[in-house]
Design an enzyme around this catalytic site. Structure first.
Site, short mmCIF file in Angstrom:
data_model
loop_
_atom_site.label_atom_id
_atom_site.label_comp_id
_atom_site.label_asym_id
_atom_site.label_seq_id
_atom_site.Cartn_x
_atom_site.Cartn_y
_atom_site.Cartn_z
N GLY A 15 0.83 -1.25 0.08
CA GLY A 15 -0.12 0.24 0.03
C GLY A 15 0.87 1.13 -0.06
O GLY A 15 1.75 1.41 0.69
N THR A 130 3.97 2.53 5.59
CA THR A 130 2.72 2.22 5.52
C THR A 130 1.97 3.03 6.60
O THR A 130 2.38 3.49 7.37
CB THR A 130 2.56 0.74 6.05
OG1 THR A 130 1.33 0.75 6.63
CG2 THR A 130 3.41 0.21 7.06
N ASP A 134 2.41 -0.43 11.69
CA ASP A 134 2.45 -1.94 12.31
C ASP A 134 3.74 -2.55 12.20
O ASP A 134 3.76 -3.94 11.98
CB ASP A 134 1.10 -2.58 12.01
CG ASP A 134 1.10 -2.84 10.43
OD1 ASP A 134 1.92 -2.07 9.70
OD2 ASP A 134 0.47 -3.66 10.00
O1 F6P Z 1 -1.71 -1.38 5.04
C1 F6P Z 1 -2.39 -0.20 4.62
C2 F6P Z 1 -3.79 -0.30 4.34
O2 F6P Z 1 -4.19 1.02 4.05
C3 F6P Z 1 -4.69 -0.80 5.42
O3 F6P Z 1 -5.01 0.14 6.48
C4 F6P Z 1 -5.77 -1.42 4.52
O4 F6P Z 1 -6.52 -2.30 5.31
C5 F6P Z 1 -5.15 -1.73 3.52
O5 F6P Z 1 -4.06 -1.06 3.16
C6 F6P Z 1 -6.11 -1.54 2.24
O6 F6P Z 1 -5.31 -2.10 0.96
P1 F6P Z 1 -6.09 -1.79 -0.35
O7 F6P Z 1 -5.67 -0.40 -0.93
O8 F6P Z 1 -5.15 -3.01 -1.01
O9 F6P Z 1 -7.23 -2.18 -0.40
#
Ligand code: F6P
Length: 328
Positions: A15, A130, A134
């Site tokens: 992400g 990120t 985490d």
């Molecule tokens: O890991 C970052 C994050 O934004 C999380 O908080 C969220 O659950 C996830 O990515 C969403 O991922 P995507 O953009 O692939 O749906």
């Protein structure tokens, strides 16, 4: 024997998060500062497999320190999880003359880097990027501070409607497995309750808290919920539950979604990205590998990638108590 590093590849994976561009800029310019070459790899590990590269000089990263997202683009590559995919990637890095890799991303991205290193003994350095914060081995990941400020800003706006209409708002924030955003933005925005994946507060406590809040004279309330909360109901089911059990409340739901991941990075994230990029490149030049650069007690530190992946970034439990006291 220590390898002489003359060309470093940089990629963003997983992400996107605000501050990734500032980190790319830092890696590129630190390479230039030390007189070595830098190669940008597009779409994370997928670009590594496809040989989607671009030589990057210090002027190629002009005017990106203030931009959200990642100019190198990002992807979650399924092919890189296969030995065949990684072989193609290795052939490409050899062909391009790369000697080491800087991976900007989360724990999935670091796992990919570590496997690649174990198979090909290729030097890898991680920069944590990120919004979820985490990752073990750093108090802050790139983008977390910006996301917190975005969330607080959104909740401040929602509060205007909540208080004008005497409403209860459930606000869902990001955080698949971690409650850092919910907990800190919740306190910052004055939430009545904060529901996070690390702690199952239970539905009874939520109802009790809302009743208490009404009885104490509060006319509106904000409840912040991390998307990965373990209470067992999603945010819309929670609304239905409260509608059914506390009809005196007029409930609305707001899911903040991906707006939390975008936007210009905060000053904190820009400075952090600049510091981590310098340390990542200079550590590779010192012959180090398989490490993640991070921030601990405001010092830039190195943590073995394996620990960064396996370790758990704990929430500060004292904040739960602070939140409780603030809602008195
Ligand atoms: O890991 C970052 C994050 O934004 C999380 O908080 C969220 O659950 C996830 O990515 C969403 O991922 P995507 O953009 O692939 O749906």
């Amino acid at each position: 024997m220590q390898k002489n590093i003359k060309k470093i590849g940089v990629l963003t994976s997983g992400g996107d998060s605000p501050g990734m561009n500032a980190a790319i800029r830092s890696v590129v310019r630190t390479c230039a500062y030390h007189g070595i070459e830098c190669v940008g790899i597009y779409r994370g590990y997928q670009g590594l497999i496809e040989g989607d590269f671009k030589e990057m000089g210090p002027r190629s990263v002009n005017n990106i320190v203030n931009k959200g997202g990642t100019i190198l683009k990002s992807a979650r590559s399924a092919e890189f999880r296969t030995a065949e995919g990684r072989k193609k990637a290795y052939d490409n890095v050899v062909k391009a003359g790369m000697d080491a890799l800087v991976v900007i991303g989360g724990d999935g991205s670091f796992t990919g880097g570590l496997v690649f290193n174990s198979e090909y003994n290729f030097p890898v350095m991680g920069i944590p990027g990120t919004i979820d914060n985490d990752i073990f081995g750093t108090s802050h990941t790139l983008g977390y501070d910006t996301a917190l400020n975005t969330v607080v800003d959104c909740i401040d706006k929602i509060r205007d409607t909540a208080s004008s209409h005497n409403r209860l708002f459930f606000v869902e924030v990001m955080g698949r497995d971690a409650g850092h955003i919910a907990l800190n933005a919740g306190i910052g925005a004055g939430a009545e309750e904060i529901l996070i994946p690390e702690e199952n507060l239970g539905l009874d406590r939520l109802l009790e808290s809302l009743k208490k809040s009404k009885a104490s004279g509060k006319s509106s309330s904000i409840v912040v919920i991390a998307e990965g909360d373990k209470i067992g109901k999603n945010v819309f089911e929670l609304k239905d539950y409260v509608d059914a059990n506390l009809p005196e409340y007029d409930v609305r739901v707001s899911v903040l979604g991906h707006m939390q991941r975008g936007g210009a990075p905060s000053c904190f994230d820009r400075v952090l990205a600049s510091r981590l990029g310098v340390k990542a490149v200079e550590s590779l030049l010192e012959g180090k590998s398989n490490l993640m650069v991070g921030l601990l007690e405001d010092k830039v530190t190195l943590t073995p990638l394996e620990q960064a992946i396996k370790g758990k970034s704990e929430i500060d439990r004292d904040l739960l108590r602070v939140s409780d006291i603030m809602t008195t």
